[in-house]
Design a protein around this motif. Structure first.
Motif, PDB file in Angstrom:
ATOM      1  N   SER A  14       0.983  -1.197  -0.020  1.00  0.00           N
ATOM      2  CA  SER A  14       0.113  -0.087  -0.064  1.00  0.00           C
ATOM      3  C   SER A  14       0.979   1.331  -0.061  1.00  0.00           C
ATOM      4  N   HIS A  15       2.088   1.291   0.070  1.00  0.00           N
ATOM      5  CA  HIS A  15       2.996   2.252   0.146  1.00  0.00           C
ATOM      6  C   HIS A  15       4.313   2.273  -0.786  1.00  0.00           C
ATOM      7  N   THR A  16       4.455   2.726  -1.952  1.00  0.00           N
ATOM      8  CA  THR A  16       5.628   2.689  -2.601  1.00  0.00           C
ATOM      9  C   THR A  16       6.088   3.872  -3.275  1.00  0.00           C
ATOM     10  N   HIS A  17       7.399   4.294  -3.713  1.00  0.00           N
ATOM     11  CA  HIS A  17       7.520   5.322  -4.445  1.00  0.00           C
ATOM     12  C   HIS A  17       8.408   4.592  -5.562  1.00  0.00           C
ATOM     13  N   ILE A  18       8.058   3.750  -6.437  1.00  0.00           N
ATOM     14  CA  ILE A  18       8.487   3.099  -7.269  1.00  0.00           C
ATOM     15  C   ILE A  18       9.028   3.701  -8.395  1.00  0.00           C
ATOM     16  N   VAL A  20      -0.968  10.176   5.041  1.00  0.00           N
ATOM     17  CA  VAL A  20       0.047  11.100   5.612  1.00  0.00           C
ATOM     18  C   VAL A  20       1.261  10.334   5.849  1.00  0.00           C
ATOM     19  N   HIS A  21       2.487  10.689   5.549  1.00  0.00           N
ATOM     20  CA  HIS A  21       3.801  10.236   6.086  1.00  0.00           C
ATOM     21  C   HIS A  21       3.926  10.893   7.313  1.00  0.00           C
ATOM     22  N   GLY A  22       3.747  10.095   8.382  1.00  0.00           N
ATOM     23  CA  GLY A  22       3.995  10.851   9.862  1.00  0.00           C
ATOM     24  C   GLY A  22       4.590  10.078  10.726  1.00  0.00           C
ATOM     25  N   ASP A  61       1.622   6.520   7.649  1.00  0.00           N
ATOM     26  CA  ASP A  61       2.454   5.569   7.286  1.00  0.00           C
ATOM     27  C   ASP A  61       3.591   6.092   8.013  1.00  0.00           C
ATOM     28  N   HIS A  62       4.532   5.050   8.594  1.00  0.00           N
ATOM     29  CA  HIS A  62       5.662   5.169   9.153  1.00  0.00           C
ATOM     30  C   HIS A  62       5.574   5.056  10.669  1.00  0.00           C
ATOM     31  N   LEU A  63       5.422   6.017  11.486  1.00  0.00           N
ATOM     32  CA  LEU A  63       5.209   5.976  12.983  1.00  0.00           C
ATOM     33  C   LEU A  63       6.449   5.304  13.791  1.00  0.00           C
ATOM     34  N   SER A  85       5.948  -1.687   1.905  1.00  0.00           N
ATOM     35  CA  SER A  85       7.507  -1.822   1.536  1.00  0.00           C
ATOM     36  C   SER A  85       8.255  -0.516   1.780  1.00  0.00           C
ATOM     37  N   ASP A  86       7.305   0.800   1.314  1.00  0.00           N
ATOM     38  CA  ASP A  86       7.996   1.928   1.086  1.00  0.00           C
ATOM     39  C   ASP A  86       9.113   2.090   0.059  1.00  0.00           C
ATOM     40  N   TRP A  87       9.114   1.094  -0.702  1.00  0.00           N
ATOM     41  CA  TRP A  87      10.126   1.026  -1.787  1.00  0.00           C
ATOM     42  C   TRP A  87      10.482   2.219  -2.372  1.00  0.00           C
TER      43      TRP A  87
HETATM   44 ZN   LIG Z   1       7.349   6.690   1.834  1.00  0.00          ZN
END
Ligand SMILES: [Zn+2]
Length: 413
Positions: A78-82, A248-250, A270-272, A321-323
């Protein structure tokens, strides 16, 4: 519905996730595991799961699996920057030699470095880089992928990224979910304050994104090096009025974004990694999904987000993954989820839920992530006879076959 009814099986174990709660702790004993199972598929959707010997009599076509097999839903990242160009191995090396992520960002490395490399990549080249990463994901069993912009950071370049993501989404039957992350940082070549930059996204960029159908979600990096809580609140409030879902990236380095996500009814925060007990309590009774990103912890050498505490508080915990080329270069969701599970003491059920139906909730998708009647027939087949082998191998064990909408997509011998 002209397509034939077919059955895939027999599975030694089929792990369905039927009936499991979206939030809070899960015990392995709560999993529905069907032995000697078959799955009837028609039109790319699951029609029925159950006893193979019984169901095999009701179909037009039989696809027989060889050897002991375990079936689970396809993973959802649910979270990537590919969608990026270039490498940040120099940042990685500098961090491991003692520089901090924020120090590297301040001297022009970090996100800004990737922005410059992504801007000069032309459409076809960037498309191909992104498509190749999606193929790697698929081979590893990830059948739905969220993909953010955020390395363009001007309107033309953000649109380039989002049009590439849209094209890939069309080619992959809608299984690529786009998010606009133009609010990743204030670009160094923007003449004005961060508030002015956010304003320009709201008034100039988001209307084009809506008109072209490029994304229905917006994200913001709420952090000292990017946007403050106040700036983020104003931006998210206005983006919601334009009809965008929020994420939110938080709380990655400093707290604030987590509570803001709950306050603004964001789909996820996302993060935490550096969240607070107050935020954990708030997420425990919120529909905002707590998305933890072990790949970023591994890439930065930081502690994991407190996923055990979040689950115990009743939060909806999703693992992604936050790839990305900077903080999470590995991109292997199963490996990261398995390693975090061992460190945080998560049950197999909690880890696997975090990359399937709980991940679907973070993206507000309700047609996938469980192997139940009516769901999209996205699933992974592992050549083992016990589902617990999968996390035990910490990502080294790949799916034997990956199925998308009832068809074999990747094959690994
Ligand atoms: Zn990210």
């Amino acid at each position: 519905m002209s397509e034939q009814r077919k059955i895939v099986g027999p599975f030694h174990q089929l792990v369905t996730f039927r009936g499991l709660s979206l939030r809070g702790p899960l015990r392995n004993e709560q999993l529905e595991i069907i032995s000697n199972a078959g799955m009837i598929i028609q039109g790319g959707h699951i029609q029925e799961v159950g006893d193979y010997e019984k169901l095999v009599k009701e179909v037009d076509q039989v696809i027989e699996l060889e050897g002991p097999c375990v079936g689970l839903p396809g993973w959802i990242d649910s979270h990537t920057h590919i969608c990026f160009a270039g490498s940040r191995h120099l940042d990685y090396s500098a961090r491991n030699s003692g520089d901090s992520y924020l120090e590297i960002a301040e001297r022009g490395g970090g996100i800004w470095d990737t922005v410059q490399k992504t801007r000069i990549a032309d459409f076809e080249h960037l498309y191909k880089l992104t498509r190749d990463r999606l193929d790697i994901q698929l081979k590893c069993g990830v059948t739905t992928v969220e993909c953010k912009s955020g390395y363009g950071l001007n309107h033309e370049q953000e649109l380039k990224q989002l049009r590439i993501i849209k094209r890939l989404g069309e080619e992959r039957s809608g299984d690529i979910i786009a998010t606009c992350l133009a609010a990743h940082m204030t670009p160094r070549d923007f003449e004005g304050k961060p508030e002015d930059y956010l304003d320009s996204i709201l008034t100039e960029l988001l209307p084009v994104i809506s008109k072209e159908g490029l994304a229905q979600r917006v994200d913001i990096f709420t952090e000292k090096s990017a946007f403050s809580v106040e700036q983020s609140r104003a931006y998210l409030t206005e983006a919601a009025k334009l009809g965008f879902q929020l994420t939110v990236h938080g709380d990655q380095f400093s707290p604030g974004g987590g509570l803001l996500a709950v306050e603004t009814n964001a789909s996820s925060v996302d993060h935490l990694e550096n969240t607070t007990s107050e935020t954990i309590r708030a997420l425990g009774s919120s529909n905002t999904v707590a998305t933890v990103l072990p790949g970023a912890s591994l890439g930065l050498g930081m502690k994991f987000a407190p996923s055990r505490q979040l689950l115990d508080a009743g939060a909806i915990v999703n693992i992604a993954s936050d790839w990305n080329p900077g903080s999470a270069p590995m991109g292997d969701l199963l490996t990261q989820a398995a390693i975090m599970g061992a460190s945080e003491k998560l049950t197999d059920a909690e880890v696997l839920a975090g990359i399937t139906f709980r991940a679907a909730a973070a993206l507000r998708l309700n047609d996938r992530g469980r192997l139940i009647q009516g769901s999209v027939a996205d699933f992974n087949v592992f050549n083992v006879d016990d589902y617990r082998e999968i996390l035990y191998h910490q990502g080294q064990l790949k799916p034997q076959t990956v199925w998308k909408k009832g068809q074999i997509f990747g094959k690994d011998g």
